[in-house]
Write an enzyme that holds these catalytic residues in place. Sequence first.
Site, PDB file in Angstrom:
ATOM      1  N   ARG A 149       0.862  -1.179   0.000  1.00 50.38           N
ATOM      2  CA  ARG A 149       0.000   0.000   0.000  1.00 50.38           C
ATOM      3  C   ARG A 149       0.903   1.235   0.000  1.00 50.38           C
ATOM      4  NH1 ARG A 149      -2.095  -3.447   4.120  1.00 50.38           N
ATOM      5  NH2 ARG A 149      -4.187  -4.253   3.636  1.00 50.38           N
ATOM      6  N   LYS A 173      -2.102  -2.198   7.987  1.00 46.26           N
ATOM      7  CA  LYS A 173      -3.293  -1.634   8.625  1.00 46.26           C
ATOM      8  C   LYS A 173      -3.396  -2.136  10.065  1.00 46.26           C
ATOM      9  CE  LYS A 173      -6.372  -0.694   4.729  1.00 46.26           C
ATOM     10  NZ  LYS A 173      -7.695  -0.970   4.139  1.00 46.26           N
ATOM     11  N   HIS A 248      -2.303   2.213  -5.942  1.00 49.41           N
ATOM     12  CA  HIS A 248      -3.034   1.001  -5.590  1.00 49.41           C
ATOM     13  C   HIS A 248      -3.249   0.106  -6.810  1.00 49.41           C
ATOM     14  CE1 HIS A 248      -4.427  -0.417  -1.770  1.00 49.41           C
ATOM     15  NE2 HIS A 248      -5.520  -0.934  -2.294  1.00 49.41           N
ATOM     16  N   ARG A 251      -0.498  -2.289  -6.780  1.00 50.36           N
ATOM     17  CA  ARG A 251      -0.741  -3.349  -5.791  1.00 50.36           C
ATOM     18  C   ARG A 251      -1.735  -4.375  -6.352  1.00 50.36           C
ATOM     19  NH1 ARG A 251      -1.031  -4.662  -0.155  1.00 50.36           N
ATOM     20  NH2 ARG A 251      -3.129  -5.105   0.606  1.00 50.36           N
ATOM     21  N   HIS A 274      -3.790  -9.055   4.156  1.00 51.36           N
ATOM     22  CA  HIS A 274      -5.247  -9.072   4.304  1.00 51.36           C
ATOM     23  C   HIS A 274      -5.629  -9.888   5.536  1.00 51.36           C
ATOM     24  CE1 HIS A 274      -5.936  -8.333  -0.290  1.00 51.36           C
ATOM     25  NE2 HIS A 274      -5.735  -7.217   0.375  1.00 51.36           N
ATOM     26  N   TYR A 283      -9.256 -11.020  -6.369  1.00 56.31           N
ATOM     27  CA  TYR A 283      -8.320 -11.141  -7.494  1.00 56.31           C
ATOM     28  C   TYR A 283      -8.574 -12.404  -8.303  1.00 56.31           C
ATOM     29  CZ  TYR A 283      -6.109  -7.352  -5.051  1.00 56.31           C
ATOM     30  OH  TYR A 283      -5.892  -6.154  -4.432  1.00 56.31           O
TER      31      TYR A 283
END
Length: 302
Positions: A149, A173, A248, A251, A274, A283
Site C-alpha cells: 500500500r 493496517k 493502488h 498493488r 489481508h 483477485y
Amino acid sequence: MTELERCCLEYLGHLSVERNLSPNTVAAYRRDLEAYRAFLAERGVTGPDSVTRRDVEDFVAHRREAGAADASVNRALSAVKGLHRFLVREGISATYPTSAIRTPKAAKRLPDVISIDQACALLDQPFPATAAGARDHAVLEVLYGCGLRVSELTGLDVRDLHLEEEFLLVMGKGSKERLAPITGSALRALDAYLALGARDELMGHARAAGVSPAVFLNARGTRLSRQSVHAICERYGRTVGIEGLHPHTLRHSFATHMLAGGADLRVLQEILGHADIATTQIYTHVDQTQLREVYLAAHPRA
C-alpha cells in the site's frame, strides 16, 4: 462546542487509541462526522439524544443527492452508526436512532489493473540519471514488486530493510507488522537507490537537526508523502501511455499477476496483509474475467 461535537471527538479518540485504526481511516471518519454535524446543525440538532432515524436517513439521501459515490455514502453511514452505537454503549446517549438502519451492500467492483506488458513498459522506461530518478524507479519497482500500500511504502524506515535476507518489515493496517518478500528487479532498484548514493544525496538537503529515518525522501530530505507517490505514478505512467496510474493499481496488478502465475491464495493473503482471505479472493474474480475475455476472443463458437 456543542454536545454532539464533544461526542464526535470522544468517538474519534476511541477509534484512534482503543481500536487502533489507521490515521487515514480516522481522518475519513472525521470528515464524515463533520458533514453529519453540519447537516444536523442546519436542522437545529446539536445533541445526540435529539437525533431521529429520519435525520440519519435524510443525511444519507443528502449525501447521495450531492453526488457522493456509493462507497463514500456507505462509509459515512458506517461512521454515523458507529458513533451512535458507541454513545449508547458508553452510556452517553439514551437514544439509538441507527439501530434499525442497515448499511446496503456495495456492489463489488473489480480492481483496476494493468497488463504485464504495461508493467514492464512502466518499469523498463529510462529514468532520469538523478537522485530523484533513482528514487522514483525504486518507488515504482517496490510498489509493483512487493504489492505494498502507498502508506506502507512511505512508512518504510531504513531499519525495516533486510535486503540480504530479501524481505521488508512492513507496518500494515491496524499497526500489524508483516514480512514482504523483495527480490528481482525490485531488490536491484532499491539497492541501487541506497548503495549508489541517491538517498544520501537527498538526505543532504535536510536540516542538520532533522535527519529522517525514512527510506524514500523528497527534495527537502524529509519523508516522501503519499501525494508525492501518487504524482510519481501518474507522471511515469503517462510517459508510457497509462493515464491516471494510481499506486493502488500497482498493488492490484501485483496480486493479479501473482495469481495468474500460480501463486497460492493463502500465501498471497499473507504477502498483501489481508486479515480476511475473502478480500484476497477478489483477485480470483479478476483472473476469471480475463479468462473469459480470452475465451470469447479465441473460441470459434463463442
